[in-house]
Design a protein around this motif. Structure first.
Motif, PDB file in Angstrom:
ATOM      1  N   THR A 258       0.854  -1.143  -0.162  1.00 26.49           N
ATOM      2  CA  THR A 258       0.078  -0.006  -0.094  1.00 26.49           C
ATOM      3  C   THR A 258       0.891   1.185   0.189  1.00 26.49           C
ATOM      4  N   ALA A 259       0.246   2.515  -0.025  1.00 26.27           N
ATOM      5  CA  ALA A 259       1.076   3.856  -0.203  1.00 26.27           C
ATOM      6  C   ALA A 259       1.792   4.009   1.300  1.00 26.27           C
ATOM      7  N   SER A 260       1.062   3.250   2.263  1.00 24.40           N
ATOM      8  CA  SER A 260       1.753   3.402   3.829  1.00 24.40           C
ATOM      9  C   SER A 260       2.943   2.386   3.865  1.00 24.40           C
ATOM     10  N   GLY A 261       3.033   1.607   2.816  1.00 21.79           N
ATOM     11  CA  GLY A 261       3.914   0.544   3.062  1.00 21.79           C
ATOM     12  C   GLY A 261       3.676  -0.812   3.543  1.00 21.79           C
ATOM     13  N   ALA A 262       2.113  -0.839   4.083  1.00 27.63           N
ATOM     14  CA  ALA A 262       1.788  -2.181   4.502  1.00 27.63           C
ATOM     15  C   ALA A 262       1.412  -3.113   3.460  1.00 27.63           C
ATOM     16  N   ARG A 263       1.510  -4.527   3.555  1.00 31.24           N
ATOM     17  CA  ARG A 263       1.358  -5.436   2.357  1.00 31.24           C
ATOM     18  C   ARG A 263      -0.364  -5.520   2.237  1.00 31.24           C
ATOM     19  N   THR A 264      -0.696  -5.286   0.842  1.00 27.19           N
ATOM     20  CA  THR A 264      -1.997  -5.615   0.502  1.00 27.19           C
ATOM     21  C   THR A 264      -2.530  -6.985   0.915  1.00 27.19           C
ATOM     22  N   SER A 265      -3.823  -6.927   0.952  1.00 28.99           N
ATOM     23  CA  SER A 265      -4.525  -8.234   1.536  1.00 28.99           C
ATOM     24  C   SER A 265      -6.010  -8.433   1.100  1.00 28.99           C
ATOM     25  N   ARG A 266      -6.338  -9.417   0.532  1.00 27.55           N
ATOM     26  CA  ARG A 266      -7.785  -9.778   0.363  1.00 27.55           C
ATOM     27  C   ARG A 266      -7.998 -11.083   1.135  1.00 27.55           C
ATOM     28  N   ASN A 267      -8.689 -10.883   2.277  1.00 27.14           N
ATOM     29  CA  ASN A 267      -9.189 -11.894   2.922  1.00 27.14           C
ATOM     30  C   ASN A 267     -10.718 -11.827   3.291  1.00 27.14           C
ATOM     31  N   PRO A 268     -11.531 -12.748   2.649  1.00 26.72           N
ATOM     32  CA  PRO A 268     -12.916 -12.699   2.764  1.00 26.72           C
ATOM     33  C   PRO A 268     -13.397 -12.913   4.209  1.00 26.72           C
ATOM     34  N   SER A 269     -12.530 -13.823   4.835  1.00 27.88           N
ATOM     35  CA  SER A 269     -13.072 -14.103   6.310  1.00 27.88           C
ATOM     36  C   SER A 269     -12.246 -13.209   7.445  1.00 27.88           C
ATOM     37  N   GLY A 270     -11.364 -12.296   6.662  1.00 29.59           N
ATOM     38  CA  GLY A 270     -10.774 -11.512   7.666  1.00 29.59           C
ATOM     39  C   GLY A 270     -10.722 -10.127   7.408  1.00 29.59           C
ATOM     40  N   TRP A 271      -9.475  -9.443   7.352  1.00 34.08           N
ATOM     41  CA  TRP A 271      -9.383  -8.072   7.038  1.00 34.08           C
ATOM     42  C   TRP A 271      -8.718  -7.950   5.717  1.00 34.08           C
ATOM     43  N   SER A 272      -9.317  -7.045   4.910  1.00 34.05           N
ATOM     44  CA  SER A 272      -8.831  -6.921   3.323  1.00 34.05           C
ATOM     45  C   SER A 272      -8.275  -5.332   3.502  1.00 34.05           C
ATOM     46  N   THR A 273      -7.686  -5.054   2.363  1.00 35.79           N
ATOM     47  CA  THR A 273      -7.040  -3.782   2.195  1.00 35.79           C
ATOM     48  C   THR A 273      -7.998  -2.835   1.194  1.00 35.79           C
ATOM     49  N   ILE A 274      -8.190  -1.693   1.484  1.00 36.48           N
ATOM     50  CA  ILE A 274      -8.979  -0.808   0.692  1.00 36.48           C
ATOM     51  C   ILE A 274      -8.215   0.741   0.604  1.00 36.48           C
ATOM     52  N   ALA A 275      -8.546   1.269  -0.407  1.00 33.65           N
ATOM     53  CA  ALA A 275      -7.949   2.640  -0.509  1.00 33.65           C
ATOM     54  C   ALA A 275      -8.731   3.821  -0.246  1.00 33.65           C
ATOM     55  N   VAL A 276      -8.476   4.814   0.540  1.00 31.63           N
ATOM     56  CA  VAL A 276      -9.541   6.040   0.876  1.00 31.63           C
ATOM     57  C   VAL A 276      -8.903   7.272   0.472  1.00 31.63           C
ATOM     58  N   ASP A 277      -9.799   8.171   0.661  1.00 28.60           N
ATOM     59  CA  ASP A 277      -9.355   9.831   0.926  1.00 28.60           C
ATOM     60  C   ASP A 277      -9.075   9.911   2.356  1.00 28.60           C
ATOM     61  N   PRO A 278      -7.736  10.047   2.805  1.00 29.58           N
ATOM     62  CA  PRO A 278      -7.627  10.216   4.319  1.00 29.58           C
ATOM     63  C   PRO A 278      -8.250  11.422   4.918  1.00 29.58           C
ATOM     64  N   ASN A 279      -8.779  12.280   4.215  1.00 30.74           N
ATOM     65  CA  ASN A 279      -9.288  13.551   4.699  1.00 30.74           C
ATOM     66  C   ASN A 279     -11.069  13.220   4.983  1.00 30.74           C
ATOM     67  N   VAL A 280     -11.250  11.971   4.263  1.00 23.25           N
ATOM     68  CA  VAL A 280     -12.689  11.569   4.598  1.00 23.25           C
ATOM     69  C   VAL A 280     -12.459  10.227   5.792  1.00 23.25           C
ATOM     70  N   ILE A 281     -11.649   9.433   5.379  1.00 22.18           N
ATOM     71  CA  ILE A 281     -11.589   8.222   6.310  1.00 22.18           C
ATOM     72  C   ILE A 281     -10.227   7.987   6.818  1.00 22.18           C
ATOM     73  N   PRO A 282      -9.638   8.488   7.937  1.00 20.14           N
ATOM     74  CA  PRO A 282      -8.295   8.131   8.241  1.00 20.14           C
ATOM     75  C   PRO A 282      -7.561   7.012   8.012  1.00 20.14           C
ATOM     76  N   LEU A 283      -6.413   6.745   7.807  1.00 21.59           N
ATOM     77  CA  LEU A 283      -5.702   5.436   7.428  1.00 21.59           C
ATOM     78  C   LEU A 283      -5.623   4.903   8.779  1.00 21.59           C
ATOM     79  N   GLY A 284      -5.947   3.712   8.731  1.00 22.46           N
ATOM     80  CA  GLY A 284      -5.809   2.646  10.002  1.00 22.46           C
ATOM     81  C   GLY A 284      -7.255   2.398  10.364  1.00 22.46           C
ATOM     82  N   THR A 285      -8.368   3.061   9.711  1.00 21.61           N
ATOM     83  CA  THR A 285      -9.651   3.068  10.218  1.00 21.61           C
ATOM     84  C   THR A 285     -10.162   1.726   9.596  1.00 21.61           C
ATOM     85  N   LYS A 286     -10.940   0.812  10.570  1.00 21.44           N
ATOM     86  CA  LYS A 286     -11.644  -0.334  10.437  1.00 21.44           C
ATOM     87  C   LYS A 286     -12.987  -0.152  10.067  1.00 21.44           C
TER      88      LYS A 286
END
Length: 337
Positions: A258-286
């Motif tokens: 990701t842009a923050s350096g974390a590994r991208t992930s797609r886990n239907p039964s866990g936590w996946s990665t999405i891209a957002v506008d940080p001004n609307v949704i802060p990075l790290g928000t679940k």
């Protein structure tokens, strides 16, 4: 005096001239004696004066000779046994009937006292300074007067009052609004109230609060109520969310980081990665996105602005299948929560 005069005359020579002389002397002596015994007396009965003539030497004799009766409670001044002198003044105050109600009794008394207070003293009736007397004690006595004595007393009375506990509601946004639980039971307290109570003839007529003291403080009941909204997850359970946003979602599959350096992930039964506008949704928000699942806002993109998001997919075909959609995004937790 007459007897002495007779004895003297027996010793005098009994000549005719002597007899004439002696007879004259006797008449003169008797007249002198009678005249010296005669007295004029002024009698005042309740202020009304009259003159009487008496030959008696005492107040009692003078009144008796003039048919003036004295009742057992009448007042006579000077006293009936006093010796009289000419032009003496005798004051008589007639007793009157008074009706006295006190201590649950009704008394009928005769009194020649001047005032109600004087009558109480003469009759041995004890009246305390706090007692109520009707009419007042300085009123003059009149015939057939009705007098009421109300006994007044007071004492301090202590009562215990229950202090109700309060129920305190605490909202918890981490709990669904359907959830309510008691975390502390309530307990009533106690307070002592001290009153000054006044009684009249044994009946309470007033009470005044003079002191109060809390002996046991009440313990409040604490209830936690959920204020959060929940959303049902695709796997069957639910999760509390803090905010719901209407978003436009696209998908991407290129890139391992990701842009923050974390590994991208797609886990239907866990936590996946999405891209957002940080001004609307802060990075790290679940977040949770129906049809996609749970995700972490960990990436950004030049085209991802405002209410746009980009969902990471495990393959290009999955990204194409997603296409462009309008979705509801549920914020579950902000960074650090």
């Amino acid at each position: 005096m007459v007897d002495k005069l007779k004895n003297y005359l027996h010793r005098v020579k009994s000549s005719p001239k002597a007899k004439i002389l002696v007879g004259g002397l006797v008449i003169i002596g008797l007249a002198t004696t009678v005249f010296s015994m005669r007295k004029t007396v002024i009698v005042s009965i309740d202020g009304k004066e009259q003159k009487i003539i008496t030959y008696k030497g005492t107040v009692e004799g003078a009144l008796h000779d003039n048919d003036i009766e004295i009742g057992p409670k009448d007042k006579v001044q000077p006293s009936v046994n006093s010796e009289l002198s000419n032009n003496e003044r005798i004051a008589i105050h007639r007793a009157v009937k008074v009706n006295v109600a006190l201590d649950g009794k009704k008394l009928t008394l005769q009194s020649a006292e001047k005032t109600v207070a004087d009558m109480f003293k003469a009759e041995g009736i004890s009246v305390d300074t706090v007692d109520k007397v009707q009419p007042s004690e300085d009123m003059q006595l009149t015939n057939d007067m009705n007098i009421t004595v109300i006994r007044v007393s007071s004492k301090e009375v202590t009562e215990v009052k229950t202090l109700d506990y309060e129920t305190v509601i605490r909202n918890d946004e981490n709990l669904d609004k359907s959830v309510s639980k008691t975390v502390q039971e309530g307990k009533n307290g106690d307070k002592e109230l001290t009153y000054k109570v006044v009684y009249e003839d044994g009946k309470e007529v007033s009470r005044k609060l003079v002191a109060e003291k809390v002996t046991n403080k009440p313990v409040n009941k604490i209830v936690v109520k959920g204020s959060g909204e929940s959303v049902a997850l695709s796997r069957g359970d639910s999760v509390i969310y803090k905010k719901k946003l209407d978003m436009t979602a696209t998908a991407y599959s290129i890139g391992n980081f990701t842009a923050s350096g974390a590994r991208t992930s797609r886990n239907p039964s866990g936590w996946s990665t999405i891209a957002v506008d940080p001004n609307v949704i802060p990075l790290g928000t679940k977040v949770y996105i129906p049809g996609y699942g749970l995700a972490i806002a960990a990436d950004t993109g030049t085209a991802i602005k405002n209410n746009k998001i980009d969902l990471f997919m495990s393959s290009y075909s999955d990204a194409c299948n997603w296409g462009l959609r309008s979705v509801e995004l549920y914020i579950i937790a902000y960074p650090g929560q």
